[in-house]
Design a protein around this motif. Structure first.
Motif, PDB file in Angstrom:
ATOM      1  N   ARG A  10     100.362  28.792 -24.310  1.00 29.69           N
ATOM      2  CA  ARG A  10     100.873  27.494 -24.761  1.00 29.69           C
ATOM      3  C   ARG A  10      99.885  26.731 -25.637  1.00 29.69           C
ATOM      4  O   ARG A  10     100.216  25.644 -26.132  1.00 29.69           O
ATOM      5  N   VAL A  11      98.686  27.250 -25.816  1.00 31.81           N
ATOM      6  CA  VAL A  11      97.713  26.583 -26.688  1.00 31.81           C
ATOM      7  C   VAL A  11      98.321  26.387 -28.075  1.00 31.81           C
ATOM      8  O   VAL A  11      98.224  25.303 -28.679  1.00 31.81           O
ATOM      9  N   LYS A  12      98.970  27.414 -28.600  1.00 29.47           N
ATOM     10  CA  LYS A  12      99.596  27.316 -29.924  1.00 29.47           C
ATOM     11  C   LYS A  12     100.813  26.398 -29.895  1.00 29.47           C
ATOM     12  O   LYS A  12     101.067  25.646 -30.838  1.00 29.47           O
ATOM     13  N   THR A  13     101.575  26.448 -28.809  1.00 23.37           N
ATOM     14  CA  THR A  13     102.753  25.587 -28.686  1.00 23.37           C
ATOM     15  C   THR A  13     102.362  24.115 -28.717  1.00 23.37           C
ATOM     16  O   THR A  13     103.009  23.300 -29.391  1.00 23.37           O
ATOM     17  N   PHE A  14     101.302  23.775 -27.998  1.00 23.10           N
ATOM     18  CA  PHE A  14     100.830  22.388 -27.954  1.00 23.10           C
ATOM     19  C   PHE A  14     100.005  22.019 -29.191  1.00 23.10           C
ATOM     20  O   PHE A  14      99.696  20.849 -29.392  1.00 23.10           O
ATOM     21  N   ARG A  15      99.585  23.045 -29.955  1.00 20.44           N
ATOM     22  CA  ARG A  15      98.808  22.847 -31.197  1.00 20.44           C
ATOM     23  C   ARG A  15      97.442  22.236 -30.940  1.00 20.44           C
ATOM     24  O   ARG A  15      96.931  21.451 -31.745  1.00 20.44           O
TER      25      ARG A  15
ATOM     26  N   ASN B 100     108.455  13.985 -32.829  1.00 15.62           N
ATOM     27  CA  ASN B 100     108.339  15.433 -32.581  1.00 15.62           C
ATOM     28  C   ASN B 100     106.959  15.832 -32.057  1.00 15.62           C
ATOM     29  O   ASN B 100     106.374  16.823 -32.496  1.00 15.62           O
ATOM     30  N   LEU B 101     106.439  15.063 -31.127  1.00 14.78           N
ATOM     31  CA  LEU B 101     105.144  15.382 -30.519  1.00 14.78           C
ATOM     32  C   LEU B 101     105.235  16.719 -29.789  1.00 14.78           C
ATOM     33  O   LEU B 101     106.132  16.910 -28.961  1.00 14.78           O
ATOM     34  N   PRO B 102     104.349  17.681 -30.069  1.00 11.30           N
ATOM     35  CA  PRO B 102     104.468  19.004 -29.453  1.00 11.30           C
ATOM     36  C   PRO B 102     104.062  19.080 -27.997  1.00 11.30           C
ATOM     37  O   PRO B 102     104.397  20.033 -27.307  1.00 11.30           O
TER      38      PRO B 102
ATOM     39  N   PHE C 239      95.309  13.026 -20.211  1.00 12.21           N
ATOM     40  CA  PHE C 239      96.260  12.506 -21.188  1.00 12.21           C
ATOM     41  C   PHE C 239      97.654  13.018 -20.862  1.00 12.21           C
ATOM     42  O   PHE C 239      97.824  14.013 -20.166  1.00 12.21           O
ATOM     43  N   ARG C 240      98.655  12.303 -21.361  1.00 11.50           N
ATOM     44  CA  ARG C 240     100.044  12.648 -21.084  1.00 11.50           C
ATOM     45  C   ARG C 240     100.935  12.116 -22.203  1.00 11.50           C
ATOM     46  O   ARG C 240     100.539  11.215 -22.963  1.00 11.50           O
ATOM     47  N   SER C 241     102.112  12.683 -22.290  1.00 15.74           N
ATOM     48  CA  SER C 241     103.115  12.186 -23.228  1.00 15.74           C
ATOM     49  C   SER C 241     103.871  11.039 -22.577  1.00 15.74           C
ATOM     50  O   SER C 241     104.130  11.054 -21.378  1.00 15.74           O
ATOM     51  N   VAL C 242     104.203  10.030 -23.359  1.00 16.15           N
ATOM     52  CA  VAL C 242     104.942   8.864 -22.872  1.00 16.15           C
ATOM     53  C   VAL C 242     106.163   8.680 -23.760  1.00 16.15           C
ATOM     54  O   VAL C 242     106.032   8.505 -24.981  1.00 16.15           O
ATOM     55  N   GLU C 243     107.337   8.717 -23.167  1.00 19.26           N
ATOM     56  CA  GLU C 243     108.573   8.581 -23.932  1.00 19.26           C
ATOM     57  C   GLU C 243     108.686   7.184 -24.541  1.00 19.26           C
ATOM     58  O   GLU C 243     108.386   6.190 -23.894  1.00 19.26           O
TER      59      GLU C 243
ATOM     60  N   GLU D  65      91.759  13.057 -31.970  1.00 14.29           N
ATOM     61  CA  GLU D  65      91.905  13.492 -33.354  1.00 14.29           C
ATOM     62  C   GLU D  65      91.487  14.938 -33.594  1.00 14.29           C
ATOM     63  O   GLU D  65      92.023  15.600 -34.498  1.00 14.29           O
ATOM     64  N   ASN D  66      90.552  15.443 -32.789  1.00 16.98           N
ATOM     65  CA  ASN D  66      90.016  16.781 -33.050  1.00 16.98           C
ATOM     66  C   ASN D  66      90.556  17.873 -32.135  1.00 16.98           C
ATOM     67  O   ASN D  66      90.515  19.056 -32.491  1.00 16.98           O
ATOM     68  N   VAL D  67      91.052  17.493 -30.948  1.00 15.19           N
ATOM     69  CA  VAL D  67      91.507  18.491 -29.975  1.00 15.19           C
ATOM     70  C   VAL D  67      92.997  18.354 -29.665  1.00 15.19           C
ATOM     71  O   VAL D  67      93.759  19.314 -29.768  1.00 15.19           O
ATOM     72  N   ILE D  68      93.409  17.146 -29.282  1.00 22.81           N
ATOM     73  CA  ILE D  68      94.776  16.946 -28.789  1.00 22.81           C
ATOM     74  C   ILE D  68      95.805  16.944 -29.918  1.00 22.81           C
ATOM     75  O   ILE D  68      96.857  17.596 -29.830  1.00 22.81           O
ATOM     76  N   TYR D  69      95.516  16.219 -30.979  1.00 26.80           N
ATOM     77  CA  TYR D  69      96.474  16.096 -32.088  1.00 26.80           C
ATOM     78  C   TYR D  69      95.734  16.258 -33.413  1.00 26.80           C
ATOM     79  O   TYR D  69      95.647  15.326 -34.213  1.00 26.80           O
ATOM     80  N   PRO D  70      95.187  17.452 -33.648  1.00 22.70           N
ATOM     81  CA  PRO D  70      94.321  17.677 -34.819  1.00 22.70           C
ATOM     82  C   PRO D  70      95.109  17.794 -36.118  1.00 22.70           C
ATOM     83  O   PRO D  70      96.300  18.144 -36.125  1.00 22.70           O
TER      84      PRO D  70
END
Length: 283
Positions: free
Chosen positions: A53-58, A157-159, A173-177, A220-225
């Motif tokens: 899932r590393v690629k799925t989450f980008r 469209n947050l992965p 960290f987590r996604s928040v709708e 910026e560098n790991v979670i949403y690069p």
């Protein structure tokens, strides 16, 4: 579940490329924990490898992921609203903005002195102020720990979806709708107190440049690069930690009880701790 917006997305422990040894140690322990959890949760495969899932989450700079299938997330604001509504229905009255300066036991009563100088008398008192508890009971083994947090502006469209733990859990960290906007989420990110224990062992709210920069760089560098992401706001919260990863639920006297030291797990275990503490204080 609907009221609290519970989402069974699972939890994910993510490992940096330089954490290969740590990852292997955790992976080797999965079978043991799955056996221990099976009779409690009813699932014999709670933990599973999910490095694909590393690629799925980008993510960037992440080599391995362990998935906790039993973890979920809720809207903590709705949780507190539901708690207050439930308390009101049971006849519990809540008063805000009245800091308690001290408590003193006398003649079968407990006297609470407020910062305004008022005195409130009670038959029994339960101290449940977690990281702030030593203001009233200095001998408790509970230490305040500040946790700095950010939330991004909405992202289409947050992965990523779920709750994530990074650097041995010191970062979360987590996604928040985003309400009213299907498919749009924010990223909630906090932690990093291990970077500066001397400043973060405090019950003072606030931010520091060191940890703000670390959180921003992680985002910026790991979670949403390689994507533009704007930070909407910052805040901080105070955890209650101590020498053991176990809450303190006990009567310190016949009239005073405590329910503190939730170790950063208050959202997950707070309801159960509250139930046990209520039973204890009512005898």
């Amino acid at each position: 579940d609907q009221a609290l917006q519970y989402r069974p997305y699972g939890g994910f422990e993510i490992f940096k490329k330089e954490e290969q040894e740590l990852f292997e140690k955790c992976a080797d322990s999965m079978a043991y924990f799955n056996r221990r959890l099976a009779p409690i949760i009813g699932n014999s495969a709670v933990f599973e490898l999910a490095s694909d899932r590393v690629k799925t989450f980008r993510f960037q700079g992440i080599s391995h992921i362990i998935h906790n299938r039993a973890e979920g997330q809720i809207n903590t604001g709705e949780m507190m609203k539901s708690l207050i509504d439930l308390a009101e229905k049971q006849g519990v009255r809540t008063f805000y903005g009245i800091p308690i300066k001290s408590l003193e036991e006398t003649s079968g009563k407990v006297c609470l002195t407020t910062d305004q100088g008022w005195e409130i008398m009670a038959g029994k008192v339960l101290v449940a102020t977690n990281g702030f508890a030593r203001h009233l009971l200095p001998g408790l083994d509970v230490t305040p720990a500040r946790n700095q947090v950010l939330i991004t502006e909405p992202i289409d469209n947050l992965p990523i979806k779920g709750a994530f733990h990074y650097d041995r859990g010191y970062f979360y960290f987590r996604s928040v709708e985003e309400r009213g906007r299907p498919g749009t989420h924010r990223i909630l990110l906090g932690g990093g107190r291990n970077l500066s224990p001397e400043t973060e062992t405090t019950d003072e709210f606030g931010q520091t440049a060191l940890i703000k920069n670390a959180l921003a760089e992680l985002l910026e560098n790991v979670i949403y690069p390689n994507q533009k992401v704007n930070i909407d706001s910052w805040w901080s919260g105070i955890l209650g930690v101590g020498g053991k990863k176990k809450p303190i639920i006990e009567m310190t006297s016949d009239q005073v009880g405590v329910a503190v030291r939730l170790g950063g797990m208050g959202v997950a275990i707070g309801s159960q701790i509250g139930r046990e503490a209520a039973r204890m204080i009512t005898g």
